[in-house]
Design a protein around this motif. Sequence first.
Motif, mmCIF file in Angstrom:
data_model
loop_
_atom_site.group_PDB
_atom_site.id
_atom_site.type_symbol
_atom_site.label_atom_id
_atom_site.label_comp_id
_atom_site.label_asym_id
_atom_site.label_seq_id
_atom_site.Cartn_x
_atom_site.Cartn_y
_atom_site.Cartn_z
ATOM 1 N N LEU A 178 69.644 -79.804 16.889
ATOM 2 C CA LEU A 178 70.971 -80.340 16.576
ATOM 3 C C LEU A 178 70.873 -81.674 15.837
ATOM 4 O O LEU A 178 71.637 -81.935 14.906
ATOM 5 C CB LEU A 178 71.781 -80.513 17.860
ATOM 6 N N PHE A 179 69.927 -82.525 16.242
ATOM 7 C CA PHE A 179 69.848 -83.867 15.679
ATOM 8 C C PHE A 179 69.478 -83.842 14.204
ATOM 9 O O PHE A 179 69.966 -84.654 13.418
ATOM 10 C CB PHE A 179 68.838 -84.710 16.460
ATOM 11 N N VAL A 180 68.587 -82.945 13.792
ATOM 12 C CA VAL A 180 68.150 -82.904 12.389
ATOM 13 C C VAL A 180 68.989 -81.917 11.593
ATOM 14 O O VAL A 180 68.554 -81.415 10.550
ATOM 15 C CB VAL A 180 66.654 -82.542 12.287
ATOM 16 N N ASN A 181 70.182 -81.669 12.057
ATOM 17 C CA ASN A 181 71.104 -80.767 11.381
ATOM 18 C C ASN A 181 72.089 -81.600 10.565
ATOM 19 O O ASN A 181 72.766 -82.480 11.103
ATOM 20 C CB ASN A 181 71.840 -79.914 12.425
ATOM 21 N N ALA A 182 72.188 -81.317 9.271
ATOM 22 C CA ALA A 182 73.066 -82.108 8.401
ATOM 23 C C ALA A 182 74.522 -82.007 8.830
ATOM 24 O O ALA A 182 75.284 -82.983 8.728
ATOM 25 C CB ALA A 182 72.908 -81.646 6.949
ATOM 26 N N GLU A 183 74.929 -80.821 9.321
ATOM 27 C CA GLU A 183 76.323 -80.666 9.752
ATOM 28 C C GLU A 183 76.663 -81.592 10.911
ATOM 29 O O GLU A 183 77.781 -82.100 11.012
ATOM 30 C CB GLU A 183 76.586 -79.206 10.151
ATOM 31 N N ALA A 266 65.928 -94.463 18.492
ATOM 32 C CA ALA A 266 64.578 -94.806 18.049
ATOM 33 C C ALA A 266 63.998 -93.718 17.149
ATOM 34 O O ALA A 266 63.387 -94.008 16.102
ATOM 35 C CB ALA A 266 63.671 -95.022 19.271
ATOM 36 N N PHE A 267 64.196 -92.447 17.532
ATOM 37 C CA PHE A 267 63.684 -91.334 16.723
ATOM 38 C C PHE A 267 64.326 -91.341 15.341
ATOM 39 O O PHE A 267 63.659 -91.102 14.317
ATOM 40 C CB PHE A 267 63.958 -90.022 17.443
ATOM 41 N N VAL A 272 64.459 -90.394 10.236
ATOM 42 C CA VAL A 272 65.525 -90.202 9.251
ATOM 43 C C VAL A 272 65.575 -91.430 8.350
ATOM 44 O O VAL A 272 66.023 -92.503 8.765
ATOM 45 C CB VAL A 272 66.892 -89.976 9.948
ATOM 46 N N THR A 273 65.100 -91.293 7.140
ATOM 47 C CA THR A 273 65.098 -92.407 6.200
ATOM 48 C C THR A 273 66.527 -92.724 5.770
ATOM 49 O O THR A 273 67.423 -91.873 5.882
ATOM 50 C CB THR A 273 64.256 -92.067 4.960
ATOM 51 N N PRO A 274 66.756 -93.934 5.260
ATOM 52 C CA PRO A 274 68.111 -94.266 4.809
ATOM 53 C C PRO A 274 68.653 -93.283 3.783
ATOM 54 O O PRO A 274 69.840 -92.938 3.808
ATOM 55 C CB PRO A 274 67.942 -95.668 4.220
ATOM 56 N N GLU A 275 67.796 -92.811 2.879
ATOM 57 C CA GLU A 275 68.253 -91.873 1.854
ATOM 58 C C GLU A 275 68.661 -90.532 2.460
ATOM 59 O O GLU A 275 69.692 -89.946 2.096
ATOM 60 C CB GLU A 275 67.145 -91.659 0.814
ATOM 61 N N VAL A 276 67.853 -90.047 3.420
ATOM 62 C CA VAL A 276 68.177 -88.767 4.060
ATOM 63 C C VAL A 276 69.458 -88.870 4.875
ATOM 64 O O VAL A 276 70.328 -87.992 4.823
ATOM 65 C CB VAL A 276 66.995 -88.297 4.941
ATOM 66 N N GLY A 277 69.575 -89.944 5.649
ATOM 67 C CA GLY A 277 70.786 -90.131 6.438
ATOM 68 C C GLY A 277 72.025 -90.214 5.569
ATOM 69 O O GLY A 277 73.077 -89.651 5.894
ATOM 70 N N GLN A 278 71.924 -90.921 4.440
ATOM 71 C CA GLN A 278 73.045 -91.024 3.518
ATOM 72 C C GLN A 278 73.385 -89.661 2.923
ATOM 73 O O GLN A 278 74.552 -89.308 2.775
ATOM 74 C CB GLN A 278 72.693 -92.016 2.394
ATOM 75 N N ALA A 279 72.341 -88.859 2.593
ATOM 76 C CA ALA A 279 72.582 -87.538 2.007
ATOM 77 C C ALA A 279 73.220 -86.591 3.025
ATOM 78 O O ALA A 279 74.101 -85.791 2.680
ATOM 79 C CB ALA A 279 71.267 -86.953 1.494
ATOM 80 N N TRP A 280 72.776 -86.651 4.285
ATOM 81 C CA TRP A 280 73.329 -85.768 5.300
ATOM 82 C C TRP A 280 74.780 -86.100 5.629
ATOM 83 O O TRP A 280 75.637 -85.226 5.649
ATOM 84 C CB TRP A 280 72.494 -85.856 6.572
#
Length: 356
Positions: A178-183, A266-267, A272-280
């Motif tokens: 669930l955590f690494v899910n973009a939705e 912490a994980f 999750v890099t800033p770019e990935v978090g922004q994209a998700w």
Amino acid sequence: MAPRDDLAEYERRFRRSGLPLFIEDYTASEDIFTRAAPWLALVFLGEMLGATELEWPVLLNVAAALGGLAILIAAFGALNRVRGRRFLELPREVGRPELAAFVLVPALLPVIFSGQWRQFFGIIIGNSVFLLLVYLVVGYGLIATVLWALSRMADELAASLGRLVRTLPLLLIFSLVLFVNAEMWQMFGNMPRAFALVVMGFLLGLGLVFFAVRAPGLVRQLENDLNGDARPLTRRQRINVGLTLVVSQILQVSVVSAGVGAFFVAFGLFAVTPEVGQAWAGTTGSWSQTISLFGHDTLLSETLLRVAGGMAAFTGLYYAISILTDSTYRDEFMAGVTTEMRGVFEARTQYLALRD
């Protein structure tokens, strides 16, 4: 006097254990609202501010507040005289007349000074809710119950961690997917902040509902194991015991949920890099803070905290269901509670024998 002193000591023990309803002849007027009388008096006097208005000059507000205070004191004194007490004497028993005065008299101040009927009904509702909270907190020993549960927190934390380790494989798979899910990031990142809090509260509230539904069965099991030949518990006493069990379980789930939430914060900082978090999520929320870790920039953002909080709420609900549906976890919890409660039930047996 010795038996009476012994009875008082037993009753103090019941209150400290969060089980005040184990006291025989426990009444709202003598044992609940009378014990809360100083707080009721403080709130009653503070409601003199209901006579003031923000639009009025300062001196006029001061005069109105003093006038409201005079009305409250006069009403209090008049009720004392009607009840056969001295004018400013604190009542030894807070019954229905005192409670009615607490609700109605302060509500009259906005009507008398500015004709505000909306405030009149608002104060009546507010004071009624306050009395209900006093009844629940004092009458069912909520503060003592929480303190009792906190005193067991170290043991319960160790037990919770042990149970969590056994459910960890499935729980981690469930949570990490669930955590690494973009939705998930889009949902929690873009919903209004109030909605995010409501969703988290709803998930945790479901766990509370499950605890409340299963509590009567746990109380019956506890009574069968500990009450012996003593007088059966009354309905209110069973509610008191059930509330103690529910509070203890809520604290367990809260500790586990807080730990899981901290883990995902912490994980998320590392994984999750800033770019990935922004994209998700498409947003970092209303604030973000760049943190340098091992020579690399990470982003602590409102969105990350929202998603971690959502995962904590999901995990708390899952853990609550596991406690209630898995017989091994339920038996372990009841074994710990039985050990703690045994002395209180034995004291109740001795207390009833002494009264008889």
